[in-house]
Design a protein around this motif. Structure first.
Motif, PDB file in Angstrom:
ATOM      1  N   ARG A 179    -125.401 -11.226   9.584  1.00 53.21           N
ATOM      2  CA  ARG A 179    -126.784 -10.817   9.848  1.00 53.21           C
ATOM      3  C   ARG A 179    -127.728 -12.012   9.965  1.00 53.21           C
ATOM      4  N   GLN A 180    -127.233 -13.208   9.642  1.00 55.95           N
ATOM      5  CA  GLN A 180    -128.035 -14.418   9.818  1.00 55.95           C
ATOM      6  C   GLN A 180    -128.154 -14.733  11.310  1.00 55.95           C
ATOM      7  N   HIS A 181    -129.316 -15.193  11.730  1.00 57.30           N
ATOM      8  CA  HIS A 181    -129.483 -15.551  13.133  1.00 57.30           C
ATOM      9  C   HIS A 181    -128.592 -16.744  13.479  1.00 57.30           C
ATOM     10  N   THR A 241    -125.613 -18.773  24.118  1.00 55.16           N
ATOM     11  CA  THR A 241    -127.009 -18.870  23.704  1.00 55.16           C
ATOM     12  C   THR A 241    -127.225 -20.233  23.065  1.00 55.16           C
ATOM     13  N   PRO A 298    -130.859 -19.830  18.284  1.00 55.11           N
ATOM     14  CA  PRO A 298    -130.735 -18.564  17.567  1.00 55.11           C
ATOM     15  C   PRO A 298    -131.964 -17.677  17.783  1.00 55.11           C
ATOM     16  N   HIS A 299    -131.745 -16.416  18.117  1.00 56.98           N
ATOM     17  CA  HIS A 299    -132.862 -15.484  18.257  1.00 56.98           C
ATOM     18  C   HIS A 299    -132.489 -14.067  17.842  1.00 56.98           C
ATOM     19  N   ARG A 300    -131.244 -13.894  17.331  1.00 57.76           N
ATOM     20  CA  ARG A 300    -130.794 -12.579  16.878  1.00 57.76           C
ATOM     21  C   ARG A 300    -129.636 -12.784  15.907  1.00 57.76           C
ATOM     22  N   PRO A 301    -129.264 -11.749  15.157  1.00 58.18           N
ATOM     23  CA  PRO A 301    -128.145 -11.890  14.225  1.00 58.18           C
ATOM     24  C   PRO A 301    -126.886 -12.390  14.937  1.00 58.18           C
ATOM     25  N   ASP A 314    -124.670  -9.834  16.665  1.00 62.58           N
ATOM     26  CA  ASP A 314    -125.195  -9.341  17.938  1.00 62.58           C
ATOM     27  C   ASP A 314    -125.034 -10.385  19.036  1.00 62.58           C
ATOM     28  N   ASP A 315    -125.215 -11.650  18.687  1.00 64.89           N
ATOM     29  CA  ASP A 315    -125.076 -12.715  19.681  1.00 64.89           C
ATOM     30  C   ASP A 315    -123.629 -12.805  20.166  1.00 64.89           C
TER      31      ASP A 315
END
Length: 210
Positions: free
Chosen positions: A61-63, A82, A85-88, A91-92
């Motif tokens: 859950r850390q970006h 990417t 970092p801009h999302r967990p 998800d990336d």
């Protein structure tokens, strides 16, 4: 002008990755055992194969920022990632895995019959470190072959190479020339407005799990 040392990765014996600063990375040393199945499951779901991977680790859950690379028969089959970092991280990983398989404009979308033949590799990026240099020779002297991933920026021209690309271009001058070409500029281009940043990666391949 003094060289910018950038981040250096040091592996600890505790099972966690430790940076040169002494701060632990936000994921364990064996994170590939979670991240690689997560990437493959995302591609499988897109193909309608179903399947799932565990996502219960808090560090997911850390970006985080990552690149997903797909290989088939030792040849590139897709690579999307990417830089910041801009999302967990979970998800990336999933989004970039799907993009590498189906949206890399250099390749046709991955076909269902190719799924078992592709090998997945994941590279989790450190924070980008802007480089300070007086000219191109100064920048080239600072690049660390086999260690640095590099982001090239000039106006709307942008490109990056992961550290793995040093396997193809051993000399910093060749590495940077191809990076400029990838950005849509002549290999011998240079301007005082050129910006370079570098990063290191934590990399895992599916072959590492076997």
């Amino acid at each position: 002008m003094p060289a910018d040392p950038g981040p250096t990765v040091i592996s600890s014996g505790s099972g966690h990755i430790v940076l040169q600063s002494g701060n632990p990375a936000p994921f364990p040393r064996d994170a590939g055992q979670v991240l690689l199945p997560l990437a493959r499951a995302a591609i499988a779901a897109e193909l309608g194969f179903g399947g799932a991977a565990r996502e219960d680790q808090p560090w997911l859950r850390q970006h985080g920022a990552c690149f997903i690379t797909l290989m088939r028969d030792e040849k590139l089959r897709g690579c999307v990632g990417t830089l910041r970092p801009h999302r967990p991280l979970a998800d990336d990983v999933k989004a970039n895995a799907v993009a590498a398989a189906f949206r890399d404009p250099r390749f046709t979308p991955l076909a269902a019959e190719e799924f078992a033949a592709v090998a997945v590799e994941i590279s989790v990026l450190s924070v980008l470190q802007p480089m300070s240099f007086s000219d191109e020779p100064d920048a080239l002297r600072q690049l660390r072959a086999g260690v640095d991933g590099v982001v090239f920026e000039y106006g709307h021209h942008t490109s990056t190479f992961l550290p793995q690309v040093w396997e193809d271009f051993k000399e910093p001058s060749d590495f940077l020339a191809h990076l400029k070409y990838k950005a849509g500029l002549p290999p011998d281009f240079w301007d005082k407005e050129v910006r370079l940043s570098r990063y290191t990666v934590f990399k895992w391949r599916e072959s590492d799990l076997t």
